[in-house]
Design a protein around this motif. Structure first.
Motif, mmCIF file in Angstrom:
data_model
loop_
_atom_site.group_PDB
_atom_site.id
_atom_site.type_symbol
_atom_site.label_atom_id
_atom_site.label_comp_id
_atom_site.label_asym_id
_atom_site.label_seq_id
_atom_site.Cartn_x
_atom_site.Cartn_y
_atom_site.Cartn_z
ATOM 1 N N GLY A 145 -20.307 3.730 4.707
ATOM 2 C CA GLY A 145 -21.493 4.220 5.405
ATOM 3 C C GLY A 145 -22.506 3.133 5.727
ATOM 4 N N ASN A 151 -21.369 1.043 11.618
ATOM 5 C CA ASN A 151 -20.761 1.990 12.546
ATOM 6 C C ASN A 151 -19.374 1.510 12.948
ATOM 7 O OD1 ASN A 151 -22.912 3.817 12.766
ATOM 8 N ND2 ASN A 151 -23.978 2.345 14.097
ATOM 9 N N THR A 206 -8.570 10.511 2.299
ATOM 10 C CA THR A 206 -8.909 9.523 3.319
ATOM 11 C C THR A 206 -8.322 8.158 3.012
ATOM 12 O OG1 THR A 206 -10.734 8.635 4.630
ATOM 13 C CG2 THR A 206 -11.098 8.790 2.266
ATOM 14 N N GLN A 237 -13.030 6.705 9.637
ATOM 15 C CA GLN A 237 -14.249 7.356 10.139
ATOM 16 C C GLN A 237 -14.563 8.639 9.374
ATOM 17 O OE1 GLN A 237 -14.629 7.081 14.569
ATOM 18 N NE2 GLN A 237 -12.587 6.208 14.454
ATOM 19 N N LYS A 238 -13.636 9.058 8.501
ATOM 20 C CA LYS A 238 -13.868 10.254 7.677
ATOM 21 C C LYS A 238 -14.375 9.888 6.290
ATOM 22 C CE LYS A 238 -11.953 13.278 10.559
ATOM 23 N NZ LYS A 238 -10.546 13.617 10.520
ATOM 24 N N TYR A 255 -16.757 8.132 4.816
ATOM 25 C CA TYR A 255 -18.150 8.292 4.380
ATOM 26 C C TYR A 255 -18.582 9.755 4.429
ATOM 27 C CZ TYR A 255 -23.017 7.363 3.448
ATOM 28 O OH TYR A 255 -24.260 7.355 2.875
ATOM 29 N N LYS A 256 -18.045 10.485 5.400
ATOM 30 C CA LYS A 256 -18.345 11.923 5.489
ATOM 31 C C LYS A 256 -17.887 12.621 4.203
ATOM 32 C CE LYS A 256 -17.160 15.783 8.566
ATOM 33 N NZ LYS A 256 -16.111 16.522 7.844
ATOM 34 N N PHE A 257 -16.675 12.301 3.764
ATOM 35 C CA PHE A 257 -16.151 12.923 2.534
ATOM 36 C C PHE A 257 -16.966 12.489 1.307
ATOM 37 C CE2 PHE A 257 -11.597 13.234 4.494
ATOM 38 C CZ PHE A 257 -12.005 14.325 5.240
ATOM 39 N N GLN A 291 -20.105 11.754 1.287
ATOM 40 C CA GLN A 291 -21.376 12.501 1.336
ATOM 41 C C GLN A 291 -21.202 13.968 0.950
ATOM 42 O OE1 GLN A 291 -22.393 11.385 5.429
ATOM 43 N NE2 GLN A 291 -24.416 10.842 4.653
ATOM 44 N N GLU A 292 -20.049 14.531 1.325
ATOM 45 C CA GLU A 292 -19.812 15.957 1.033
ATOM 46 C C GLU A 292 -19.407 16.194 -0.426
ATOM 47 O OE1 GLU A 292 -18.227 17.066 5.533
ATOM 48 O OE2 GLU A 292 -16.791 16.951 3.864
#
Ligand code: FAD
Length: 415
Positions: free
Chosen positions: A52, A55, A127, A136-137, A139-141, A143-144
């Protein structure tokens, strides 16, 4: 069918660093780069993307923008080598002839090596930073993630950037602290290796840091299966062959990797399947007009873009000397490689060493085992600019000059 003085296979950092210099030297229509992809990736940035801190878009450029202007880009795949006849075959059936061949096609990721991984990747907490989509997934995971088991794996194969699996472990562990879920989280690093990092000089520091941060490290644990339905990851203990399943809420997989199939099946490969080159000169051991560098070579150092800086300088000197009719090798590669061990948002241990001797080859006159904010800035902001503007353009061949400037003031090492 076409013929070129020099044919380069692959438009990654290995192929471009060589082809830009050689095409400038020989002029137009002399050098071809065979590369199928539309995009060029600066993969070292992917750890920061997964953490994260960068970009994804900063890691990509259109291949056309990074191709040397004096080289011919053949946008196709090589399917076969015929080094007896100095030709390569392309997927469209054509052959391309050469006087000299440089192979830089990278390493192949074998997603099928872990049962269930391909289907599970990019979904439901599974991931890998080793893939352009799935990174690209990550950091989303992260955070979740609300607590539970966070697993990180290291394969039982050669791999590019062997530090990358630990880097994302440390970044995720820090992210869980920052988001307040750390005390209900087990951070588990399962590696097929017998230590956390191959070079002890840095490995000892890294292991101590893992202990301090309560990262649970299990050795000889090879991931063999992911069962996405019940969130189970199965590992084989390579010491006693026992199988053990771990429940996961998040898992980062460093997938099994190996030589590209078209190389492994060719006459250029050694028994391991990688291109068989002399470790000092980067010239093929059997076919004297063939060279290789980077991840697809059998050079016994760790596979990084940093290693390519040193390799490309040596390869180019020896190739140019040969083109100019000089019979002796001009340069010798010392195995230089670097692993910027990211251990936090503002924390980095700048491991630099020879993969041949395991001895540190540090650039700066400080103890680089110390966590450094400056090194993090260097790796995150400065080195990417060097990569795009100098390595790919053929004018950066590694930090050996900077190192020798600092040599007189470098403190003595204890090991
Ligand atoms: P690649 O960059 O893989 O390029 C190979 C090229 O060959 C590709 O463009 C491909 O399309 C092309 N190709 C493939 N097959 C064919 C074919 N049949 N015909 C023609 N062309 C073909 N390195 C560092 O130095 N520092 C780091 O911090 C670091 N971190 C990393 C983190 C991650 C998550 C990853 C994935 C890698 C990291 N690396 C790092 C490693 C670094 O990215 C690689 O070592 C480097 O990209 C290798 O360059 P290469 O030119 O050998 O291969």
């Amino acid at each position: 069918d076409q013929k070129f003085k020099v044919v380069v296979v692959g438009g990654g950092p290995g192929g471009l660093s060589v082809s830009s210099t050689i095409s400038k030297l020989l002029g137009k229509n002399q050098v071809a780069v065979i590369e199928p992809a539309n995009q060029h990736y600066y993969q070292p940035l992917w750890t920061y993307v997964g953490g994260g801190l960068k970009n994804f878009s900063e890691s990509v450029k259109p291949m056309g923008d990074v191709m040397p202007t004096d080289a011919e880009w053949i946008q196709d795949k090589v399917t076969e080598f015929d080094p007896e006849n100095n030709t390569v075959k392309l997927a469209d059936g054509q052959t391309v002839g050469y006087d000299y061949l440089v192979v830089a096609a990278g390493i192949q990721i074998n997603w099928d090596g872990v049962k269930g991984l391909k289907e599970a990747l990019g979904k439901d907490g599974v991931t890998s930073n080793y893939d352009a989509d799935s990174v690209q997934k990550t950091y989303k995971f992260i955070q979740e993630f609300k607590g539970g088991n966070a697993l990180f794996t290291f394969p039982n194969t050669p791999l590019k950037c062997p530090g990358a699996p630990t880097k994302i472990t440390f970044l995720a562990e820090e992210a869980f602290r920052l988001s307040g879920v750390r005390d209900k989280t087990n951070v588990i690093y399962n590696t097929s290796a017998g230590k956390i990092f191959g070079v002890d000089h840095y490995g000892r520091v890294l292991q101590q840091l893992a202990n301090e941060r309560n990262i649970n490290v299990n050795f000889q644990h090879e991931l063999i299966e992911i069962n996405a339905d019940n969130h189970q990851a199965t590992f084989r203990n390579n010491a006693n062959q026992e199988l053990k399943s771990f429940e996961y809420d998040f898992i980062h997989v460093a997938p099994p990797q190996g030589p590209p199939k078209f190389i492994k099946e060719s006459r250029l490969a050694d028994a391991s399947g990688f291109v068989d080159v002399n470790k000092d000169t980067l010239r093929h051991n059997k076919y004297k007009n063939v060279f290789a560098l980077g991840d697809c070579s059998n050079l016994p150092t760790s596979k990084t873009a940093a290693a390519i800086t040193g390799e490309s300088g040596v390869l180019k000197k020896n190739l140019i000397a040969d083109i100019q009719g000089k019979k002796i090798e001009q340069a010798v590669y010392d195995g230089y490689t670097s692993c910027p061990l990211i251990v936090g948002r503002d924390e980095l241990i700048l491991a630099e060493f020879s993969g041949y001797t395991g001895k540190p080859l540090e650039t700066f006159p400080v103890d680089q085992r110390k966590i450094s904010k400056v090194s993090q800035y260097l790796n995150k902001e400065v080195i990417p600019a060097i990569y795009w503007n100098f390595l790919l353009k053929g004018t950066w061949t590694g930090p050996s000059t900077v190192r020798s400037i600092f040599d007189p003031v470098r403190p003595k090492r204890d090991d």
